[in-house]
Design a protein around this motif. Structure first.
Motif, short mmCIF file in Angstrom:
data_model
loop_
_atom_site.label_atom_id
_atom_site.label_comp_id
_atom_site.label_asym_id
_atom_site.label_seq_id
_atom_site.Cartn_x
_atom_site.Cartn_y
_atom_site.Cartn_z
N UNK A 67 0.79 -1.23 0.00
CA UNK A 67 0.00 0.00 0.00
C UNK A 67 0.82 1.28 0.00
N UNK A 68 2.13 1.18 0.06
CA UNK A 68 3.02 2.35 0.06
C UNK A 68 2.69 3.30 1.21
N UNK A 94 -1.39 -1.46 -4.50
CA UNK A 94 -2.67 -0.75 -4.38
C UNK A 94 -2.45 0.29 -3.29
N UNK A 95 -2.12 1.53 -3.66
CA UNK A 95 -1.72 2.52 -2.66
C UNK A 95 -2.83 2.92 -1.70
N UNK A 96 -2.42 3.20 -0.49
CA UNK A 96 -3.33 3.71 0.55
C UNK A 96 -3.68 5.16 0.23
N UNK A 97 -4.65 5.68 0.94
CA UNK A 97 -5.05 7.07 0.75
C UNK A 97 -4.06 8.03 1.41
N UNK A 98 -3.37 7.55 2.47
CA UNK A 98 -2.45 8.41 3.20
C UNK A 98 -1.43 7.54 3.92
N UNK A 99 -0.36 8.17 4.39
CA UNK A 99 0.69 7.47 5.12
C UNK A 99 0.15 7.01 6.47
N UNK A 100 0.63 5.89 6.95
CA UNK A 100 0.24 5.33 8.24
C UNK A 100 0.83 6.17 9.38
N UNK A 101 0.02 6.56 10.34
CA UNK A 101 0.46 7.41 11.44
C UNK A 101 1.51 6.79 12.33
N UNK A 132 8.18 11.95 7.46
CA UNK A 132 7.40 11.35 6.36
C UNK A 132 5.92 11.70 6.45
N UNK A 133 5.61 12.71 7.23
CA UNK A 133 4.21 13.08 7.46
C UNK A 133 3.48 13.46 6.18
N UNK A 134 4.17 14.05 5.23
CA UNK A 134 3.50 14.55 4.02
C UNK A 134 3.70 13.68 2.79
N UNK A 135 4.10 12.43 2.98
CA UNK A 135 4.24 11.58 1.79
C UNK A 135 2.87 11.25 1.23
N UNK A 136 2.82 11.05 -0.06
CA UNK A 136 1.59 10.65 -0.74
C UNK A 136 1.82 9.27 -1.36
N UNK A 137 1.14 8.25 -0.85
CA UNK A 137 1.32 6.92 -1.42
C UNK A 137 1.05 6.92 -2.93
#
Length: 144
Positions: free
Chosen positions: A12-13, A40-47, A60-65
């Motif tokens: 999911x990146x 299949x990328x996620x909507x957002x990075x895992x917290x 890595x708070x602002x990465x976009x999968x």
């Protein structure tokens, strides 16, 4: 030893592959070429991933999968799958781009149940396993 450009692929990146790309650059320098994507990328990075990477000073708070299908040129010299679910597509992508393929099966920490601290411990274990694998690129050849 020459450091290859690398594309890290997971499901999911959102956890393993962004960790790996950041750790690759942290280990080999910001000029080291490392990207990440997911099947299949996620909507957002895992917290939890963001939190354990921040412990090492990696923001890595602002990465976009991103999807593997959305990866653009230049192709990487090395494609690394961090998830058995991503192996087939990552292997095919590497073959299509004439890149070396490696499978580094790393457990998905998001599947760990328990308290917040237990889950963070699983994420740290994943981070540290990836970091150890990357650090092994520095090891001199073993003598016979």
């Amino acid at each position: 030893m020459s450091v290859p450009s690398v594309l890290f692929v997971c499901g999911r990146n959102a956890i393993r592959s962004p960790m790996a790309a950041a750790l690759w650059r942290r280990h080999f320098g910001e000029a080291a070429q490392a990207r990440s994507c997911g099947v299949i990328p996620a909507a957002f990075a895992d917290g939890f991933m963001v939190a354990v990477m921040a412990e090492l000073g990696c923001d890595l708070e602002n990465i976009s999968p991103m999807a593997l299908s959305g990866v653009t040129d230049p192709p990487a010299a090395l494609v690394v799958s961090l998830s058995t679910a991503a192996d087939r597509l990552a292997r095919q992508y590497a073959a299509d781009k004439s890149a070396e393929f490696q499978a580094w099966p790393i457990a998905d920490p998001s599947e760990t149940p328990g308290s917040r601290e237990q889950r963070l411990a699983a994420y740290r274990q994943t981070r540290d396993a990836i970091n150890a694998r990357i650090a092994s690129w520095d090891l001199p050849p073993k003598s016979a």
